[in-house]
Write a protein that holds these residues in place. Structure first.
Motif, mmCIF file in Angstrom:
data_model
loop_
_atom_site.group_PDB
_atom_site.id
_atom_site.type_symbol
_atom_site.label_atom_id
_atom_site.label_comp_id
_atom_site.label_asym_id
_atom_site.label_seq_id
_atom_site.Cartn_x
_atom_site.Cartn_y
_atom_site.Cartn_z
ATOM 1 N N TYR A 1 0.842 -1.103 -0.102
ATOM 2 C CA TYR A 1 -0.020 0.079 -0.028
ATOM 3 C C TYR A 1 0.863 1.278 -0.060
ATOM 4 O O TYR A 1 1.813 1.324 0.855
ATOM 5 N N LEU A 2 0.655 2.214 -1.068
ATOM 6 C CA LEU A 2 1.323 3.499 -0.996
ATOM 7 C C LEU A 2 0.489 4.731 -0.680
ATOM 8 O O LEU A 2 -0.763 4.813 -1.510
ATOM 9 N N ASN A 3 0.504 5.292 0.546
ATOM 10 C CA ASN A 3 -0.399 6.381 0.682
ATOM 11 C C ASN A 3 -1.802 5.820 0.945
ATOM 12 O O ASN A 3 -3.024 6.457 0.494
ATOM 13 N N GLY A 4 -2.121 4.744 1.406
ATOM 14 C CA GLY A 4 -3.327 4.137 1.627
ATOM 15 C C GLY A 4 -3.753 3.125 0.556
ATOM 16 O O GLY A 4 -5.022 2.895 0.510
ATOM 17 N N GLU A 5 -3.164 3.296 -0.675
ATOM 18 C CA GLU A 5 -3.996 2.713 -1.953
ATOM 19 C C GLU A 5 -2.999 1.391 -2.254
ATOM 20 O O GLU A 5 -1.817 1.516 -2.381
ATOM 21 N N LEU A 6 -3.884 0.291 -2.351
ATOM 22 C CA LEU A 6 -3.266 -0.965 -2.725
ATOM 23 C C LEU A 6 -2.866 -1.090 -4.125
ATOM 24 O O LEU A 6 -3.332 -0.417 -5.233
ATOM 25 N N GLN A 7 -1.521 -1.483 -4.191
ATOM 26 C CA GLN A 7 -0.751 -1.504 -5.401
ATOM 27 C C GLN A 7 -0.743 -2.894 -6.229
ATOM 28 O O GLN A 7 -0.865 -2.876 -7.558
ATOM 29 N N ASN A 8 -1.057 -3.938 -5.497
ATOM 30 C CA ASN A 8 -0.986 -5.335 -6.156
ATOM 31 C C ASN A 8 -2.191 -6.141 -5.432
ATOM 32 O O ASN A 8 -2.105 -6.400 -4.116
ATOM 33 N N ASP A 9 -3.173 -6.624 -6.160
ATOM 34 C CA ASP A 9 -4.102 -7.464 -5.723
ATOM 35 C C ASP A 9 -3.615 -8.707 -5.574
ATOM 36 O O ASP A 9 -4.086 -9.414 -4.421
ATOM 37 N N VAL A 10 -2.784 -9.150 -6.092
ATOM 38 C CA VAL A 10 -2.110 -10.510 -5.856
ATOM 39 C C VAL A 10 -0.771 -10.585 -5.124
ATOM 40 O O VAL A 10 0.122 -9.651 -5.640
ATOM 41 N N PRO A 11 -0.587 -11.069 -4.013
ATOM 42 C CA PRO A 11 0.546 -10.822 -3.309
ATOM 43 C C PRO A 11 1.837 -11.470 -4.236
ATOM 44 O O PRO A 11 1.840 -12.502 -4.923
ATOM 45 N N GLN A 12 2.928 -10.630 -4.193
ATOM 46 C CA GLN A 12 4.188 -10.777 -4.843
ATOM 47 C C GLN A 12 5.369 -11.002 -3.916
ATOM 48 O O GLN A 12 5.597 -10.420 -2.975
ATOM 49 N N THR A 13 6.540 -11.533 -4.588
ATOM 50 C CA THR A 13 7.845 -11.499 -3.585
ATOM 51 C C THR A 13 8.712 -10.367 -4.165
ATOM 52 O O THR A 13 9.603 -10.045 -3.587
ATOM 53 N N ASN A 14 8.345 -9.739 -5.460
ATOM 54 C CA ASN A 14 9.229 -8.704 -5.839
ATOM 55 C C ASN A 14 8.221 -7.715 -6.755
ATOM 56 O O ASN A 14 7.803 -8.306 -7.708
ATOM 57 N N ILE A 15 8.388 -6.596 -6.361
ATOM 58 C CA ILE A 15 7.167 -5.818 -6.905
ATOM 59 C C ILE A 15 8.043 -4.295 -7.278
ATOM 60 O O ILE A 15 8.796 -3.795 -6.516
ATOM 61 N N ARG A 16 7.615 -3.770 -8.431
ATOM 62 C CA ARG A 16 8.293 -2.405 -8.935
ATOM 63 C C ARG A 16 7.077 -1.529 -9.179
ATOM 64 O O ARG A 16 6.157 -1.874 -9.980
ATOM 65 N N ILE A 17 7.260 -0.332 -8.568
ATOM 66 C CA ILE A 17 6.168 0.692 -8.874
ATOM 67 C C ILE A 17 6.739 1.845 -9.500
ATOM 68 O O ILE A 17 7.781 2.445 -9.173
#
Length: 317
Positions: A43-59
């Motif tokens: 979550y960034l500033n309260g907003e979910l970024q990925n619905d499916v859990p990940q081990t490596n995420i890039r925003i």
């Protein structure tokens, strides 16, 4: 009339650039990876970024220098991480490509830590590794697709031009999402020409071999290419001690997917049985063919190590 047409063309050009670079301005990028392979939602500033859990995420394309972040793990026994004022820009306010690392606290069960890992200048045209789940900040999640092997995207651009009575129109369709620009100055008839261009893009990693069956592990990704793996193996070999070799090996595998043979080659570089077992366990979640993990048994000198690894992999299934 010629001046008017030129002005309209200039307006069209500027409008096209504005739409292509919507949200234009300095932006930074954020990568967060789990050293131990724990899947999470961000979550960034309260907003979910990925619905499916990940081990490596890039925003990508973050327009603010700081964000409040929260990490929620798929394994509910692990404590959430909250980090305020997570840095995207450096002390001079220059936006950067920042990486943070998540790891388990060895002194307290279930406690997680997220620490700063690296910061580099933003690179234009940077292509993330194929095993990284990429999100464009602010874009609707239903149209953001993680990089997957063999994914095909199609962009169709249609340009219509009518001479004499100036009429310029451009329509763009990217995987079902449409956008159009139209400029009209109807002062008479004239010839109409229409050009349609379709671009098909194949994304995902490819190691130079045909893949007839999708891999089953590592979130369906493909393993490292032969050339990339050779460089990684050389980096591991270049370390003087088992401890540093293990750190480099974990760094490599946490950012890439590997097959059993590649994992076996790296594990064979360790001199101590305990280190081999540690790496074999860590690499399991990044293996594209975990059904063949029994092939690692031959690297161990003691049957207790084989039993330990077997129990570990069974608990992960």
């Amino acid at each position: 009339m010629k001046l008017k047409i030129t002005s309209l063309l200039l307006l069209f050009f500027v409008s096209s650039i504005a739409l292509a670079q919507m949200g234009m301005g300095p932006v930074g990028h954020l990568t967060i990876f789990s050293e131990d392979g724990d899947k999470f939602q961000l979550y960034l500033n309260g907003e979910l970024q990925n619905d499916v859990p990940q081990t490596n995420i890039r925003i990508e394309d973050l327009p603010q220098p700081y964000y409040n972040a929260k990490v929620v793990f798929a394994d509910k026994s692990l404590m959430e991480i909250t980090k305020n004022n997570l840095m995207i820009a450096d002390v001079d306010g220059i936006y950067s490509d920042v990486t943070y690392k998540i790891r388990r606290d060895k002194n307290k069960a279930g406690k997680m830590k997220m620490n700063f890992f690296s910061m580099i200048p933003v690179q234009q045209g940077y292509i993330p590794p194929s095993n990284v789940y990429v999100v464009h900040y602010g874009a609707p999640r239903e149209v953001v697709v993680a990089q997957t092997p063999g994914r095909v995207s199609q962009t169709t651009t249609t340009t219509t031009t009518q001479t004499n009575g100036t009429s310029i129109g451009v329509g763009v369709n990217v995987e079902g999402v449409s956008m159009g620009i139209s400029i009209n100055d109807n002062m008479g008839g004239g010839a109409v020409t229409q050009t349609t261009t379709t671009t098909t893009t194949h994304s995902g990693s490819h190691d130079g071999h045909d893949h007839h069956e999708a891999p089953r592990g590592c979130d369906g990704q493909y393993c490292m290419s032969g050339s990339d793996f050779s460089k990684a193996l050389s980096a591991v070999k270049g370390q003087g001690f088992d401890e540093t070799r293990l750190k480099v090996a974990k760094q490599v595998v946490s950012a890439n997917c590997m097959n059993v043979n590649q994992i076996k080659q790296i594990a064979s570089e360790f001199g101590f049985e305990e280190t081999k077992l540690d790496f074999a366990k860590f690499a399991y979640d990044y293996c594209v063919d975990p059904r063949n993990y029994f092939n690692l048994n031959s690297i161990f000198s003691f049957s207790s190590s084989v039993d330990d690894l077997t129990d570990y992999t069974s608990s992960r299934n």
